[in-house]
Design a protein around this motif. Structure first.
Motif, PDB file in Angstrom:
ATOM      1  N   UNK A 342      65.192 -93.810-115.371  1.00 33.54           N
ATOM      2  CA  UNK A 342      65.874 -93.494-114.115  1.00 33.54           C
ATOM      3  C   UNK A 342      64.984 -92.604-113.271  1.00 33.54           C
ATOM      4  N   UNK A 343      64.606 -93.104-112.096  1.00 32.61           N
ATOM      5  CA  UNK A 343      63.726 -92.356-111.200  1.00 32.61           C
ATOM      6  C   UNK A 343      64.476 -91.241-110.482  1.00 32.61           C
ATOM      7  N   UNK A 344      65.718 -91.515-110.078  1.00 30.74           N
ATOM      8  CA  UNK A 344      66.465 -90.555-109.270  1.00 30.74           C
ATOM      9  C   UNK A 344      67.911 -91.027-109.158  1.00 30.74           C
ATOM     10  N   UNK A 345      68.755 -90.152-108.658  1.00 33.26           N
ATOM     11  CA  UNK A 345      70.162 -90.472-108.456  1.00 33.26           C
ATOM     12  C   UNK A 345      70.579 -90.080-107.047  1.00 33.26           C
ATOM     13  N   UNK A 346      71.291 -91.004-106.363  1.00 37.23           N
ATOM     14  CA  UNK A 346      71.852 -90.753-105.039  1.00 37.23           C
ATOM     15  C   UNK A 346      73.375 -90.782-105.125  1.00 37.23           C
ATOM     16  N   UNK A 347      74.023 -89.767-104.566  1.00 32.41           N
ATOM     17  CA  UNK A 347      75.481 -89.632-104.674  1.00 32.41           C
ATOM     18  C   UNK A 347      76.122 -89.664-103.283  1.00 32.41           C
ATOM     19  N   UNK A 348      77.208 -90.430-103.172  1.00 33.74           N
ATOM     20  CA  UNK A 348      77.929 -90.534-101.908  1.00 33.74           C
ATOM     21  C   UNK A 348      79.407 -90.291-102.179  1.00 33.74           C
ATOM     22  N   UNK A 349      79.859 -89.091-101.872  1.00 39.81           N
ATOM     23  CA  UNK A 349      81.219 -88.654-102.164  1.00 39.81           C
ATOM     24  C   UNK A 349      81.818 -88.078-100.887  1.00 39.81           C
ATOM     25  N   UNK A 350      82.583 -88.885-100.174  1.00 39.98           N
ATOM     26  CA  UNK A 350      83.205 -88.566 -98.895  1.00 39.98           C
ATOM     27  C   UNK A 350      82.193 -88.651 -97.753  1.00 39.98           C
ATOM     28  N   UNK A 351      82.253 -89.737 -96.986  1.00 33.73           N
ATOM     29  CA  UNK A 351      81.374 -89.887 -95.823  1.00 33.73           C
ATOM     30  C   UNK A 351      82.170 -90.184 -94.548  1.00 33.73           C
ATOM     31  N   UNK A 463      79.844 -94.447 -89.746  1.00 34.16           N
ATOM     32  CA  UNK A 463      78.708 -95.156 -89.161  1.00 34.16           C
ATOM     33  C   UNK A 463      77.412 -94.358 -89.305  1.00 34.16           C
ATOM     34  N   UNK A 464      77.466 -93.066 -88.998  1.00 36.37           N
ATOM     35  CA  UNK A 464      76.257 -92.247 -89.005  1.00 36.37           C
ATOM     36  C   UNK A 464      75.756 -91.983 -90.424  1.00 36.37           C
ATOM     37  N   UNK A 465      76.661 -91.633 -91.335  1.00 39.83           N
ATOM     38  CA  UNK A 465      76.230 -91.321 -92.699  1.00 39.83           C
ATOM     39  C   UNK A 465      75.874 -92.575 -93.484  1.00 39.83           C
TER      40      UNK A 465
END
Length: 505
Positions: A342-351, A463-465
């Motif tokens: 695993x190179x990295x982790x991206x998290x999206x919690x409430x956008x 839209x922006x996030x």
């Protein structure tokens, strides 16, 4: 997203060294001084334009419909969660993925009835749950009548953290402590060991303390506002309290959903995640339907492009609202080799917060509450920041405090980052200039309520996030060099007119 609490300490952790460039890998391509990123082929539309707010809104409508027909929520262990999971799996399969479930057992904690905290002497005054106090997650049940209060080193930063602070504690009294330098579970256990009948912890910041005493407590544990805590500390000799807590703890099973791109390097995987479950109080369309819908649409659109250099693993976590369980169980299931892939982790919690901001998770640990970000996390933040700047949009660091699914990855030494539109913080006048909205109100006044519905989503925020998030996914799917030192395996075509000082065409 879980309510804010200190959780396990990250400060001073020693992230495992990430993989470095191996022999035979090609050199980094620089174009006009900028790291190569974006679509692998120049004729492709960027993912930031392919992942549209309209498509995400369609997913949100479907998640909202699923919740409304299944008890009003998508909490883990409910029909709403199962149907939402089937929806995600169906859309992934139609896009060409082979999704799979990562199953796990966990201890499910629930409050079976409203908690009572009431002053009974010298006069009667019932305090209000959700305004003056909250029951801490994983608090034990218990009843206290006419209880006397004993403040425990509340004038120090380590209130309740040392057993010797309870040396003369009278058995059966209520321990009053202040939030500080150690985990809530440690404070509550020290109080229980000293014979306390209950533990009250008040915040050292100007908001109601919502916390957890995982893996569980032996006595009732409540979080208080700083105003109530200071009132109790000042009048401890005069006040008497009644406390009634009714909770349960059962072993249950749940699952997360994961899906990998067919192509891309198997030993340099970019994990992109969002939690799929909601709280039991409502449908959770911002928290976290918005993040899940964005990740789902990113997966759908990425499948229509050429294979990325790096494999992308899309994750829809279960049981986040009960203690980050799904992501923690997944990371714990990986051996050293699979973790290193695993190179990295991206998290999206409430956008899609109603009164939103553009917050980039603080990989450089610039904020006082941030900690434990492995090397490379700051580079992830810069990718998102640069994108917002390119669009003429202000962004700010968001505290990397351990309150969402990136925690387990950071603790495993994996660089982490992501985006967040705000929850229980309050918008300032300056932030109104940057984002619009209303000064002095919460970023999401519907957070963890039945009103977290599609009608209260801010689609400008989505839209922006989502555009910035999609840019980050596509960038890192092609090249993770600034994060973990790994360059693409494919040989880039570089057509230049010179070889050294000599012209060649």
């Amino acid at each position: 997203m879980r309510p804010s609490h200190p959780g396990p300490s990250l400060t001073g952790s020693s992230p495992r060294r990430r993989r470095t460039t191996t022999a035979g890998l090609t050199a980094l391509v620089l174009a006009a001084g900028t790291l190569a990123g974006g679509p692998a082929h120049a004729d492709e539309i960027p993912l930031s334009e392919r992942v549209t707010a309209e498509a995400i809104e369609a997913h949100l409508l479907n998640l909202d419909t699923i919740a409304s027909y299944n008890g009003g929520n998508r909490a883990s262990g409910t029909p709403g969660y199962d149907v939402a999971a089937q929806y995600v799996e169906n859309r992934l399969e139609r896009a060409g993925y082979e999704p799979y479930r990562h199953e796990y057992e966990y201890e499910a904690w629930r409050a079976e009835s409203p908690t009572v905290l009431s002053r009974v002497a010298p006069d009667e005054n019932p305090y209000r749950e959700g305004e003056h106090f909250e029951t801490m997650s994983y608090s034990a049940s218990g009843s206290v009548r006419d209880g006397e209060i004993v403040p425990v080193s509340t004038d120090t930063d380590d209130s309740g953290c040392a057993p010797e602070q309870f040396a003369d504690f009278p058995e059966g009294r209520i321990a009053l402590m202040k939030r500080g330098s150690c985990a809530f579970g440690e404070k509550v256990q020290n109080a229980a060991d000293a014979g306390a009948s209950a533990a009250l912890i008040y915040n050292n910041e100007d908001e109601l303390l919502m916390g957890t005493v995982e893996p569980g407590s032996e006595i009732p544990a409540l979080g208080l506002t700083p105003a109530l805590g200071e009132e109790l500390a000042d009048q401890a000799d005069e006040l008497r309290l009644d406390i009634e807590v009714d909770t349960s703890l059962t072993t249950e099973r749940s699952y997360s959903i994961l899906a990998d791109t067919p192509g891309g390097s198997d030993d340099n995987v970019v994990v992109v995640g969002a939690h799929l479950d909601s709280v039991e109080e409502g449908p959770g369309i911002n928290d976290n339907g918005s993040g899940s819908a964005f990740v789902l649409e990113s997966a759908v659109q990425l499948a229509q492009q050429e294979d990325p250099n790096n494999k992308v693993r899309f994750a829809f976590w279960g049981t986040e609202e009960s203690g980050l369980v799904g992501s923690n169980e997944y990371v714990a299931s990986l051996d050293e080799d699979r973790l290193d892939d695993i190179a990295l982790y991206l998290n999206f919690d409430m956008i899609g917060s109603h009164n939103y901001g553009r917050f980039v998770l603080d990989g450089r640990m610039e904020l006082p509450g941030s900690g434990g970000a492995p090397s490379g996390s700051g580079a992830i933040a810069k990718i998102f920041e640069d994108y917002f700047a390119s669009q003429g949009q202000v962004s700010e660091p968001g505290v990397l405090s351990g309150r969402s699914d990136y925690l387990a990855f950071m603790q495993a030494g994996i660089p982490s980052g992501g985006l967040f539109s705000g929850a229980d913080g309050t918008k300032t006048a300056e932030q109104v200039e940057w984002y619009g909205g209303t000064e002095g109100e919460l970023f999401d006044p519907y957070y963890h309520t039945a009103e977290d519905t599609l009608e209260n989503i801010n689609m400008d925020s989505v839209a922006e996030l989502s555009a910035a998030g999609a840019h980050g996914i596509e960038f890192l799917a092609e090249n993770t060099l600034p994060v973990n030192g790994v360059t693409p395996l494919s040989q880039p075509v570089v057509d230049l007119p010179r070889l050294g000082d000599a012209w060649v065409r």
